[in-house]
Scaffold this motif. Structure first.
Motif, PDB file in Angstrom:
ATOM      1  N   ASP A 164      11.204  39.065 -35.816  1.00  0.00           N
ATOM      2  CA  ASP A 164      10.580  39.650 -34.621  1.00  0.00           C
ATOM      3  C   ASP A 164       9.542  38.705 -33.999  1.00  0.00           C
ATOM      4  N   VAL A 165      10.019  37.577 -33.496  1.00  0.00           N
ATOM      5  CA  VAL A 165       9.147  36.555 -32.913  1.00  0.00           C
ATOM      6  C   VAL A 165       9.388  36.389 -31.413  1.00  0.00           C
ATOM      7  N   LEU A 166      10.058  37.369 -30.786  1.00  0.00           N
ATOM      8  CA  LEU A 166      10.370  37.245 -29.362  1.00  0.00           C
ATOM      9  C   LEU A 166       9.328  38.011 -28.546  1.00  0.00           C
ATOM     10  N   GLY A 167       8.415  37.264 -27.905  1.00  0.00           N
ATOM     11  CA  GLY A 167       7.359  37.901 -27.128  1.00  0.00           C
ATOM     12  C   GLY A 167       7.909  38.655 -25.930  1.00  0.00           C
ATOM     13  N   PHE A 168       7.168  39.699 -25.519  1.00  0.00           N
ATOM     14  CA  PHE A 168       7.624  40.473 -24.364  1.00  0.00           C
ATOM     15  C   PHE A 168       6.555  40.616 -23.282  1.00  0.00           C
ATOM     16  N   GLY A 169       5.355  40.117 -23.522  1.00  0.00           N
ATOM     17  CA  GLY A 169       4.323  40.156 -22.492  1.00  0.00           C
ATOM     18  C   GLY A 169       3.883  41.564 -22.146  1.00  0.00           C
ATOM     19  N   ASN A 170       3.247  41.679 -21.010  1.00  0.00           N
ATOM     20  CA  ASN A 170       2.721  42.988 -20.570  1.00  0.00           C
ATOM     21  C   ASN A 170       3.724  43.682 -19.644  1.00  0.00           C
ATOM     22  N   ILE A 171       4.988  43.611 -20.044  1.00  0.00           N
ATOM     23  CA  ILE A 171       6.056  44.230 -19.253  1.00  0.00           C
ATOM     24  C   ILE A 171       6.765  45.255 -20.130  1.00  0.00           C
ATOM     25  N   ARG A 172       6.760  46.484 -19.689  1.00  0.00           N
ATOM     26  CA  ARG A 172       7.381  47.546 -20.476  1.00  0.00           C
ATOM     27  C   ARG A 172       8.866  47.649 -20.125  1.00  0.00           C
ATOM     28  N   ASP A 173       9.699  47.023 -20.921  1.00  0.00           N
ATOM     29  CA  ASP A 173      11.145  47.108 -20.754  1.00  0.00           C
ATOM     30  C   ASP A 173      11.778  47.107 -22.141  1.00  0.00           C
ATOM     31  N   LYS A 174      13.080  46.877 -22.208  1.00  0.00           N
ATOM     32  CA  LYS A 174      13.755  46.957 -23.507  1.00  0.00           C
ATOM     33  C   LYS A 174      13.217  45.926 -24.501  1.00  0.00           C
ATOM     34  N   ARG A 175      12.654  44.835 -23.995  1.00  0.00           N
ATOM     35  CA  ARG A 175      12.146  43.804 -24.897  1.00  0.00           C
ATOM     36  C   ARG A 175      10.855  44.235 -25.602  1.00  0.00           C
ATOM     37  N   SER A 176      10.166  45.213 -25.049  1.00  0.00           N
ATOM     38  CA  SER A 176       8.902  45.652 -25.640  1.00  0.00           C
ATOM     39  C   SER A 176       9.095  46.662 -26.760  1.00  0.00           C
ATOM     40  N   LYS A 177      10.348  46.894 -27.162  1.00  0.00           N
ATOM     41  CA  LYS A 177      10.602  47.856 -28.240  1.00  0.00           C
ATOM     42  C   LYS A 177      10.304  47.272 -29.617  1.00  0.00           C
ATOM     43  N   ILE A 178      10.254  45.913 -29.724  1.00  0.00           N
ATOM     44  CA  ILE A 178       9.861  45.309 -31.003  1.00  0.00           C
ATOM     45  C   ILE A 178       8.359  45.068 -30.986  1.00  0.00           C
ATOM     46  N   GLN A 179       7.782  44.734 -32.137  1.00  0.00           N
ATOM     47  CA  GLN A 179       6.358  44.439 -32.242  1.00  0.00           C
ATOM     48  C   GLN A 179       6.210  43.050 -32.840  1.00  0.00           C
ATOM     49  N   VAL A 180       5.602  42.164 -32.059  1.00  0.00           N
ATOM     50  CA  VAL A 180       5.509  40.751 -32.441  1.00  0.00           C
ATOM     51  C   VAL A 180       4.165  40.455 -33.094  1.00  0.00           C
ATOM     52  N   GLY A 181       3.084  40.826 -32.399  1.00  0.00           N
ATOM     53  CA  GLY A 181       1.747  40.476 -32.866  1.00  0.00           C
ATOM     54  C   GLY A 181       1.180  39.336 -32.058  1.00  0.00           C
ATOM     55  N   PRO A 182      -0.089  38.961 -32.278  1.00  0.00           N
ATOM     56  CA  PRO A 182      -0.643  37.764 -31.641  1.00  0.00           C
ATOM     57  C   PRO A 182       0.136  36.509 -32.049  1.00  0.00           C
ATOM     58  N   LEU A 183      -0.095  35.429 -31.341  1.00  0.00           N
ATOM     59  CA  LEU A 183       0.650  34.186 -31.563  1.00  0.00           C
ATOM     60  C   LEU A 183       0.630  33.764 -33.026  1.00  0.00           C
ATOM     61  N   ILE A 184      -0.543  33.779 -33.643  1.00  0.00           N
ATOM     62  CA  ILE A 184      -0.672  33.443 -35.064  1.00  0.00           C
ATOM     63  C   ILE A 184      -1.424  34.573 -35.752  1.00  0.00           C
ATOM     64  N   LEU A 185      -0.935  34.996 -36.881  1.00  0.00           N
ATOM     65  CA  LEU A 185      -1.550  36.090 -37.634  1.00  0.00           C
ATOM     66  C   LEU A 185      -1.908  35.712 -39.067  1.00  0.00           C
ATOM     67  N   SER A 186      -1.176  34.768 -39.649  1.00  0.00           N
ATOM     68  CA  SER A 186      -1.351  34.504 -41.073  1.00  0.00           C
ATOM     69  C   SER A 186      -1.181  33.024 -41.371  1.00  0.00           C
TER      70      SER A 186
END
Length: 788
Positions: free
Chosen positions: A315-337
Motif C-alpha cells: 500500500d504505497v500508492l499515494g492518493f493526495g487530497n482527492i476522494r476517489d477510488k484511490r483513497s480507499k487504501i491507507q498509505v501514511g506519511p512519506l516515511i514512517l519507520s
C-alpha cells in the motif's frame, strides 16, 4: 481559512535591523526568535507562498512546477551537476514543504569529528545542545504514528524485512499532526487537520496536516512583527560605508526589478547550495571570506532503491487530497519507520539507516507503466522460481491494464538510505554563474555499496526484484542523488578550517587576527554543517539555528537596529573577468622511489610504478578568478578543484593550486606547478607536488617540446607540505585527446557579453601561447638579419 503570511512587495523598505535570507529551517527559526526578541526583521524568500490546497496532485501539474531559469518560482528544485544531483524545495517554508517530516537526532559522537568547533562539543557535553533540540521539537510538534491508527502495509513490510537483519526496526518521530488538532488552531494559532494518510508529503501537503515551517515558525515570526517578502532572490552581499551590509537582490514578482536593501545584521539561510552561491558571488565582488568556501559538501550518503513487485502488498500508492477510488487504501506519511544499523561499536563510516517511502499520487501512473521496463533492464530478482514468476507477471499485467492495488507497484517498497560519507565535495560557480559540485570521488566510497547491498537483502526478505538508483550506474553517469545537501559554508575553528564559527559568524579573511569575523554577518542553515550526520538533517539544523539565534540575542555588541539617517549609495562592483578549464593527467608512481631529483630519476620511478601496478591520475578544473591579475602577477596562480585517482579509489582535492609558466632561478627554465592537498585511504593528509619543466634551449626540437608540455613529475608526501616524508614519486602525462578536450573546456567567467568574453579569452590564450612561443618556438624559426 488561514491568512497569507507574505507581505506585498510594495511594503518592502530600504532598510531593516535584520535581514534573513531564506525561509528553510535556519531562516524561519532565526527570523522567529529575533522578531520575538523585539527586533525589526525582514525575511526574504526566492520562491512563492504555497497555501495548502494549492500543491500539485497530478503529473502534469508537478512537471510544470520544476524550477528553472524560465520558471524561477517552481516548487521543485532539481539540480543536475557533473557529479551530484540535488533535490530541494523552493517556496515559503523551503524544503519543509516537500520533505519527509522526519525528526531524527544524530549520534552524539558525530560531533567528535575535528571539523566541528570545540564549543559545539562543549554544549553537547553540558546539555545545552540537547535543550536546543528539545526547543525545536516543541515548535515542530513531533509525534510517532499512533498505535490506535490503522495498521499500514508498508511499515508491516518494513518490520518483516528487518527480522533477520542486523538493524533495529522502529517507528519514527515525525513533524505530522496525526490527532492533536482537528480543524482548530495549533500552538501558534494556525488551523490544522489530522493526517489522512494520503502519502503525498513529497509533492506538498494539501490537508493542513504536515508540520511544515509554514505551520509553526513562520506564522510565529509573522505574529511577532517580522516582514516576509517572497519571490525575492538574493544575488550577493556587499559591505556598506559606515557599517552594515547591502543585500543585492532581484524580484521575481511582476516588477522584475533589481534592488538593494540595507541591514546591520544579515543572516544567510538559503540552504547548502543557495548560501554558498551567495557568498561565492559576494567574494567575487570583494567580500573577504575563507578559502574554505564551497568545501565540505556532503550528500549525507543518501542512497535510493526500490524493492519492486514483492510477494507482500505494501500500500504505497499515494492518493493526495482527492476522494476517489484511490483513497480507499491507507498509505501514511512519506516515511514512517526505519531500520537502524547505527551500533555504537561501529565506526561512524559503517553506520547507516534505511527508511521506507511511498509514491505520491502524481507519480503513480507514470511509475506503474515504466517500472516493468526498468525492472527488466536493471532489476535483480531475489526469489526466482516458475510459480513466483507467474505471480509477478500477473501483477505487472494488472498495472499495465489500469490502476490496481493488487498490481506490482503496490507490492513494492521505496527505500531511502542515509549514512556517513566523506563530506569532501566542493561547490563552485561555473562560467555561466550556476552551481557546480565537484565530487567524483563519492561513488567510490564503500558506504554507498554497503547500503545498496542491504537494500537488496531487505527486498529479498519480501521476495521482490531489487532496482538500484539508475543514476548511480555507470551508464547514467554514476551520480549520487541527494535530498540532504550539507556543507559549503562549514563551521570551523578559524578561517583556515571553516567559513563560519560556532556562532554562525562569517570569518573575515581581510583581518589579520585569527578567528576575526564580519560583524553582523551570519550563516544559519545546512550549509554550516561540516560533516555528514547519518540521519535526516533538518532537526540538527533546527537545533543549531536555535542556538545561533539565542547567541545573537544575547550579544550586545551586534547592532540589530535599523540604520538611521541617509544611506550611503551602494558600491556596485562587477566581478572580474576570469577563466576556467579542465585538465586530466594519468600515469604511475613508485613507493620505492623517494629521492628522485632529475627527469631520469622520475622516469625510472614511472617505470617501476607501472610494474608495481601503482597507477595515479587526476582530473582538475582550474579557476582563474581574474585574467588581468593572473597574467600580470609572476606567480600566475589559480585555484584547482577536482579529484585524484589512485588505483580504484578517488580522493577529492582538499586544497589545490595551479601555477603556469613560473620563471625558475635556473637559467632558461620555466615551470608549471601543481600543489594538491588530499586525504589518503587511511584518512591522513597527503600532498601531490608536481612540476612540468620547460627549457628555453636553442637546440630543442618539436619532440622535446611535446615531452616537456605533456610530462608532469610528481612527488607524493605523507603530509600537507613538501617538508613531510615522501610516500612515492613518478610521472603523470596528458595525452593528445586530453589536450583537445582541455582546449574545448576553456570558458570565460563573468563575461557580461560576447565582446568582453572574447577579450578575456583572447588575453588568456595570448599569454599562454605567447609563453610557449618565447620558450620554444622563436628558437625554431630562422633568425632575421638586418641589412644596411
Amino acid at each position: 481559512m488561514n491568512a497569507k503570511l507574505s507581505n506585498s512587495i510594495t511594503e518592502l523598505k530600504d532598510r531593516y535591523g535584520i535581514i534573513v535570507i531564506g525561509s528553510g529551517y535556519g531562516g524561519s527559526i532565526t527570523a522567529a526568535r529575533l522578531a520575538s526578541a523585539g527586533y525589526e526583521v525582514c525575511l526574504l524568500e526566492r520562491g512563492k507562498e504555497w497555501i495548502p490546497g494549492e500543491f500539485p496532485d497530478e503529473m502534469a501539474e508537478v512537471t510544470a512546477q520544476f524550477r528553472s531559469d524560465s520558471n524561477p518560482l517552481g516548487l521543485y528544485d532539481y539540480r543536475v551537476t557533473e557529479d551530484v544531483d540535488v533535490f530541494v524545495g523552493c517556496g515559503l517554508g523551503g524544503t519543509s514543504l516537500i520533505n519527509a517530516n522526519v525528526i531524527f537526532k544524530p549520534d552524539d559522537d558525530v560531533f567528535n569529528n575535528s571539523r566541528w568547533p570545540d564549543e559545539i562539543r562543549e554544549d553537547r557535553d553540558n546539555g545545552k545542545l540537547n535543550k536546543y533540540f528539545e526547543k525545536a521539537n516543541d515548535m515542530l510538534q513531533g509525534a510517532v504514528y499512533p498505535d490506535n491508527r490503522p495498521s499500514l502495509g508498508k511499515i508491516k513490510a518494513h518490520e518483516k524485512s528487518a527480522k533477520d537483519r542486523p538493524g533495529k526496526y522502529y517507528k519514527l518521530n515525525l513533524a505530522v499532526n496525526f490527532e492533536k488538532y482537528n480543524d482548530e488552531p495549533n500552538h501558534v494559532g494556525v488551523h490544522q487537520r489530522p493526517c489522512i494518510l494520503c502519502g503525498d508529503c513529497m509533492t506538498g501537503c494539501n490537508v493542513l496536516a504536515k508540520n511544515t515551517l509554514y505551520m509553526n515558525y513562520l506564522p510565529f515570526a509573522k505574529s511577532q512583527g517580522a516582514s516576509i517578502i517572497t519571490e525575492m532572490e538574493v544575488n550577493y552581499i556587499s559591505k556598506a560605508d559606515g557599517g552594515g551590509y547591502f543585500v543585492h537582490c532581484t524580484s521575481h514578482s511582476e516588477d522584475k526589478k533589481s534592488r538593494f536593501i540595507h541591514a546591520n545584521v544579515v543572516i544567510i539561510a538559503a540552504g547548502a547550495l543557495g548560501s554558498t552561491h551567495i557568498l561565492l558571488n559576494s567574494r567575487d565582488r570583494g567580500l573577504a571570506v575563507s578559502d574554505k568556501i564551497g568545501h565540505y559538501f556532503s550528500g549525507n550518503a543518501d542512497s535510493f532503491g526500490v524493492g519492486y513487485n514483492s510477494d507482500q502488498r505494501t500500500d504505497v500508492l499515494g492518493f493526495g487530497n482527492i476522494r476517489d477510488k484511490r483513497s480507499k487504501i491507507q498509505v501514511g506519511p512519506l516515511i514512517l519507520s526505519v531500520i537502524d544499523y547505527r551500533r555504537k561499536e561501529l565506526e561512524l563510516k559503517d553506520r547507516y539507516i534505511i527508511e521506507e517511502g511511498d509514491f505520491p499520487r502524481a507519480f503513480v501512473d507514470f511509475t506503474r507503466y515504466s517500472m516493468p521496463k526498468i525492472s527488466a533492464v536493471a532489476g535483480h530478482d531475489t526469489d526466482f522460481s516458475v510459480i513466483d514468476e507467474a505471480s509477478e507477471a500477473a501483477r505487472v499485467v494488472r498495472d499495465i491494464a489500469h490502476y490496481d492495488v493488487k498490481g506490482a507497484l503496490n507490492h513494492s517498497m521505496l527505500y531511502l538510505g542515509i549514512g556517513h560519507d566523506s563530506a569532501d565535495g566542493v561547490i563552485a560557480v561555473d562560467s555561466e554563474g550556476k552551481i557546480r559540485i565537484h565530487w567524483a570521488a563519492a561513488p567510490s566510497k564503500p558506504i554507498f555499496q554497503k547500503i545498496d547491498d542491504e537494500m537488496k537483502q531487505l527486498t529479498k526478505a519480501l521476495g521482490g526484484t531489487y532496482i538500484r538508483n539508475p543514476r548511480w550506474t555507470p551508464f547514467f553517469g554514476r551520480n549520487i542523488i541527494t535530498v540532504h545537501p550539507l556543507g559549503g559554508c562549514a563551521m570551523g575553528k578559524s578561517a583556515d578550517t571553516g567559513v563560519v564559527d560556532h556562532r554562525g559568524r562569517v570569518f573575515d579573511l581581510a583581518q589579520d587576527t585569527s578567528g576575526a569575523v564580519h560583524n553582523g554577518l551570519f550563516v544559519a542553515d545546512g550549509s554550516m554543517i561540516p560533516t555528514s550526520l547519518g540521519v535526516n538533517p533538518f532537526f540538527t539544523i533546527s537545533a543549531l539555528s536555535e542556538r545561533i539565534a539565542n547567541l545573537i540575542v544575547q550579544d550586545a555588541t551586534v547592532n540589530k537596529k535599523p540604520r538611521e539617517g541617509a544611506l550611503p549609495p551602494p558600491v556596485i562592483i562587477s566581478p572580474p573577468l576570469g577563466i576556467e578549464f579542465t585538465t586530466e593527467m594519468n600515469g604511475y608512481f613508485s613507493k620505492s622511489v623517494t629521492n628522485a631529483k632529475t627527469p631520469e630519476d622520475f622516469h625510472k620511478a614511472e617505470k617501476l610504478g607501472k610494474q608495481e601496478g601503482n597507477d595515479i591520475g587526476f582530473k582538475l578544473t582550474a579557476y582563474i578568478d581574474s585574467v588581468d591579475k593572473f597574467v600580470i602577477e609572476p606567480a600566475h596562480d589559480a585555484r584547482a578543484e577536482g579529484h585524484i585517482k589512485m588505483g580504484s579509489m578517488k580522493q577529492m582535492v582538499e586544497q589545490g593550486r595551479f601555477n603556469l609558466f613560473i620563471k625558475d632561478p635556473q637559467i632558461h627554465t620555466k615551470r608549471m606547478l601543481f600543489s594538491l592537498q588530499f586525504f589518503g585511504d587511511d584518512g591522513q593528509p597527503c600532498l601531490l607536488d608536481g612540476y612540468k619543466e620547460m627549457r628555453d634551449d636553442p637546440d630543442v626540437d618539436i619532440w622535446e617540446i611535446w615531452k616537456d608540455y605533456t610530462t608532469l613529475f610528481i612527488t607524493i608526501h605523507k603530509g600537507n607540505t613538501t617538508r613531510d616524508p615522501v610516500l612515492g614519486q613518478g610521472i603523470v602525462r596528458i595525452h593528445l585527446h586530453d589536450i583537445t578536450r582541455q582546449l574545448a573546456t576553456i570558458r570565460v567567467r563573468n563575461g557580461s557579453n560576447v565582446k568582453t568574453a572574447f577579450s578575456a579569452k583572447n588575453k588568456f590564450t595570448s599569454f599562454f601561447f605567447g609563453e610557449l612561443y618565447e620558450t620554444y618556438m622563436k628558437n625554431l624559426l630562422p633568425s632575421q638579419q638586418t641589412h644596411g
